[in-house]
Write an enzyme that holds these catalytic residues in place. Structure first.
Site, PDB file in Angstrom:
ATOM      1  N   SER A  95       0.872  -1.181   0.000  1.00 15.12           N
ATOM      2  CA  SER A  95       0.000   0.000   0.000  1.00 15.12           C
ATOM      3  C   SER A  95       0.904   1.224   0.000  1.00 15.12           C
ATOM      4  CB  SER A  95      -0.873   0.038   1.256  1.00 15.12           C
ATOM      5  OG  SER A  95      -1.611  -1.141   1.379  1.00 15.12           O
ATOM      6  N   LYS A 170      -7.253   1.975  -2.584  1.00 10.47           N
ATOM      7  CA  LYS A 170      -6.855   1.540  -1.233  1.00 10.47           C
ATOM      8  C   LYS A 170      -6.916   2.721  -0.250  1.00 10.47           C
ATOM      9  CE  LYS A 170      -4.836  -0.888   2.068  1.00 10.47           C
ATOM     10  NZ  LYS A 170      -5.432  -2.039   2.743  1.00 10.47           N
ATOM     11  N   LYS A 238       0.517   5.577   8.362  1.00  7.51           N
ATOM     12  CA  LYS A 238       1.228   5.578   7.066  1.00  7.51           C
ATOM     13  C   LYS A 238       0.237   5.768   5.915  1.00  7.51           C
ATOM     14  CE  LYS A 238       1.849   1.830   4.970  1.00  7.51           C
ATOM     15  NZ  LYS A 238       1.285   1.078   3.837  1.00  7.51           N
TER      16      LYS A 238
HETATM   17  P1  NAD Z   1       5.742  -6.056   7.377  1.00 11.07           P
HETATM   18  O1  NAD Z   1       6.455  -4.918   7.986  1.00 11.07           O
HETATM   19  O2  NAD Z   1       5.337  -7.228   8.209  1.00 11.07           O
HETATM   20  O3  NAD Z   1       6.605  -6.654   6.139  1.00 11.07           O
HETATM   21  C1  NAD Z   1       7.421  -5.882   5.309  1.00 11.07           C
HETATM   22  C2  NAD Z   1       8.623  -6.740   4.931  1.00 11.07           C
HETATM   23  O4  NAD Z   1       9.422  -6.000   4.011  1.00 11.07           O
HETATM   24  C3  NAD Z   1       9.509  -7.090   6.131  1.00 11.07           C
HETATM   25  O5  NAD Z   1       9.708  -8.494   6.181  1.00 11.07           O
HETATM   26  C4  NAD Z   1      10.810  -6.336   5.842  1.00 11.07           C
HETATM   27  O6  NAD Z   1      11.965  -7.036   6.298  1.00 11.07           O
HETATM   28  C5  NAD Z   1      10.779  -6.269   4.322  1.00 11.07           C
HETATM   29  N1  NAD Z   1      11.607  -5.199   3.775  1.00 11.07           N
HETATM   30  C6  NAD Z   1      11.616  -3.890   4.121  1.00 11.07           C
HETATM   31  N2  NAD Z   1      12.492  -3.225   3.360  1.00 11.07           N
HETATM   32  C7  NAD Z   1      13.049  -4.134   2.524  1.00 11.07           C
HETATM   33  C8  NAD Z   1      14.034  -4.068   1.507  1.00 11.07           C
HETATM   34  N3  NAD Z   1      14.634  -2.908   1.215  1.00 11.07           N
HETATM   35  N4  NAD Z   1      14.367  -5.208   0.849  1.00 11.07           N
HETATM   36  C9  NAD Z   1      13.778  -6.393   1.159  1.00 11.07           C
HETATM   37  N5  NAD Z   1      12.838  -6.518   2.113  1.00 11.07           N
HETATM   38  C10 NAD Z   1      12.490  -5.398   2.783  1.00 11.07           C
HETATM   39  O7  NAD Z   1       4.459  -5.433   6.647  1.00 11.07           O
HETATM   40  P2  NAD Z   1       3.119  -6.183   6.195  1.00 11.07           P
HETATM   41  O8  NAD Z   1       2.144  -6.139   7.301  1.00 11.07           O
HETATM   42  O9  NAD Z   1       3.475  -7.478   5.530  1.00 11.07           O
HETATM   43  O10 NAD Z   1       2.581  -5.131   5.094  1.00 11.07           O
HETATM   44  C11 NAD Z   1       3.124  -5.034   3.786  1.00 11.07           C
HETATM   45  C12 NAD Z   1       2.266  -4.043   3.009  1.00 11.07           C
HETATM   46  O11 NAD Z   1       0.920  -4.534   2.964  1.00 11.07           O
HETATM   47  C13 NAD Z   1       2.190  -2.637   3.656  1.00 11.07           C
HETATM   48  O12 NAD Z   1       2.180  -1.680   2.628  1.00 11.07           O
HETATM   49  C14 NAD Z   1       0.862  -2.668   4.403  1.00 11.07           C
HETATM   50  O13 NAD Z   1       0.292  -1.375   4.563  1.00 11.07           O
HETATM   51  C15 NAD Z   1       0.027  -3.539   3.484  1.00 11.07           C
HETATM   52  N6  NAD Z   1      -1.095  -4.214   4.146  1.00 11.07           N
HETATM   53  C16 NAD Z   1      -0.942  -4.787   5.377  1.00 11.07           C
HETATM   54  C17 NAD Z   1      -2.032  -5.399   5.987  1.00 11.07           C
HETATM   55  C18 NAD Z   1      -1.898  -6.011   7.358  1.00 11.07           C
HETATM   56  O14 NAD Z   1      -2.939  -6.310   7.982  1.00 11.07           O
HETATM   57  N7  NAD Z   1      -0.706  -6.256   7.868  1.00 11.07           N
HETATM   58  C19 NAD Z   1      -3.289  -5.422   5.348  1.00 11.07           C
HETATM   59  C20 NAD Z   1      -3.407  -4.878   4.082  1.00 11.07           C
HETATM   60  C21 NAD Z   1      -2.296  -4.258   3.488  1.00 11.07           C
END
Ligand code: NAD
Length: 294
Positions: A95, A170, A238
């Site tokens: 997102s 979104k 965010k």
């Molecule tokens: P998270 O923080 O659990 O996962 C993000 C991952 O990205 C981590 O494992 C981190 O190590 C990795 N990362 C960060 N920078 C990196 C880089 N430079 N290279 C490689 N890996 C890297 O986040 P999430 O909850 O999985 O969310 C991911 C996206 O999905 C976000 O944009 C969030 O807003 C969206 N989202 C989350 C949810 C939820 O309920 N968690 C629901 C809908 C949408």
């Protein structure tokens, strides 16, 4: 089809597993967190560098926190975009700000790489059972080609327009959810303070016009004083920052979003950033001196 997935967090890990379950077993993965990579390699994927992913994959997917991370991974020094073959495709499922999604798409287009922006709603439970909702922006023919890939991870895959439309949709979703939660917190606080049991208020109104998916999910959490995420306050901050930024870029005022943002910020400042966004009830409890929880 060889697929690369970068970003194996709360969402990316179960999505990787569902991709493989759906038949896309030629999967390369990468994340800064080695434990997450090891878990997905144990499930059948191969670990790879970003360069290897760019050079060898027909489709690159990302599931990263926000715009700066997606830009760094795709366009930064040693970014994946520099290694992708003309004719290959990038789908960002994070997102992010739609303005940034369009910028990344324009840069990749110079290399002959197509892009879809395809954020999701549904959270971890729906990521695990493969029933996420995808909101997609990009060319119709690219969408048609890759819809089956997204369908291995989601129950609904809808094209909303050109690149950026997925993230704009979104942001609309996130504004509506945040404002609903604040309205619910305000209303249940009034009920408790006026001497009416919030649980009975919930039961009486959930089937009427005020009823909603948000109410069904969040009223029980507020009443039980349960602030375990779910969806974290900091992630919602965010998203609303992206909404305000995008809105100001296109010239739209968002007064309700600005207000709910301040409530979330209050929670963040009180070390509530990792609580569920339904913890907005705690702001009203602080204002009124009541406790909603039974
Ligand atoms: P998270 O923080 O659990 O996962 C993000 C991952 O990205 C981590 O494992 C981190 O190590 C990795 N990362 C960060 N920078 C990196 C880089 N430079 N290279 C490689 N890996 C890297 O986040 P999430 O909850 O999985 O969310 C991911 C996206 O999905 C976000 O944009 C969030 O807003 C969206 N989202 C989350 C949810 C939820 O309920 N968690 C629901 C809908 C949408």
């Amino acid at each position: 089809m060889k697929i690369g997935l970068i970003g194996l967090g709360i969402m990316g890990k179960p999505m990787a597993k569902n991709l493989m379950k759906g038949g896309y077993t030629d999967l390369l993965v990468s994340d800064l967190n080695r434990d997450s990579v090891a878990e997905i390699v144990a499930a059948g994927a191969k670990a790879a560098t970003n360069r290897e992913i760019g050079e060898s994959c027909d489709l690159v997917l990302t599931m990263l926190p926000n715009s700066p991370q997606v830009e760094a991974v795709m366009l930064g020094e040693e970014g994946v975009g520099a290694y992708m073959k003309p004719g290959s495709t990038f789908i960002d499922m994070s997102s992010i700000n739609p303005v940034n999604a369009k910028k990344i798409a324009a840069e990749l287009a110079k290399r002959g790489v197509e892009m879809l922006d395809s954020p999701v709603s549904g959270g971890e439970p729906k990521a695990i059972d493969g029933t996420l909702s995808f909101m997609v922006g990009g060319k119709q023919e690219v969408f048609d080609k890759f819809k089956p890939v997204l369908a291995t991870m989601g129950a609904s895959v809808v094209r909303c327009g050109d690149v950026g439309a997925g993230n704009t949709t979104k942001l609309a979703n996130q504004i509506i959810v945040a404002c609903n939660i604040q309205a619910l917190a305000e209303a249940l606080t009034l009920a408790r303070k006026a001497g009416v049991d919030p649980q009975l208020v919930f039961e009486a109104i959930r089937g009427g016009l005020a009823g909603s998916t948000v109410m069904n999910a969040k009223a029980p959490m507020m009443i039980a004083a349960n602030d375990k995420p779910g969806f974290m306050v900091d992630l919602h901050i965010k998203d609303l920052n992206n909404a305000l930024d995008c809105a100001h870029t296109v010239g739209v005022p968002l007064p309700m979003t600005a207000e709910v943002m301040e409530v979330l910020q209050w929670l963040h400042n009180r070390e509530g950033g990792r609580k569920d966004h339904s913890a907005m009830i705690q702001y009203y409890e602080h204002l009124t001196g009541i406790e909603l929880g039974r």
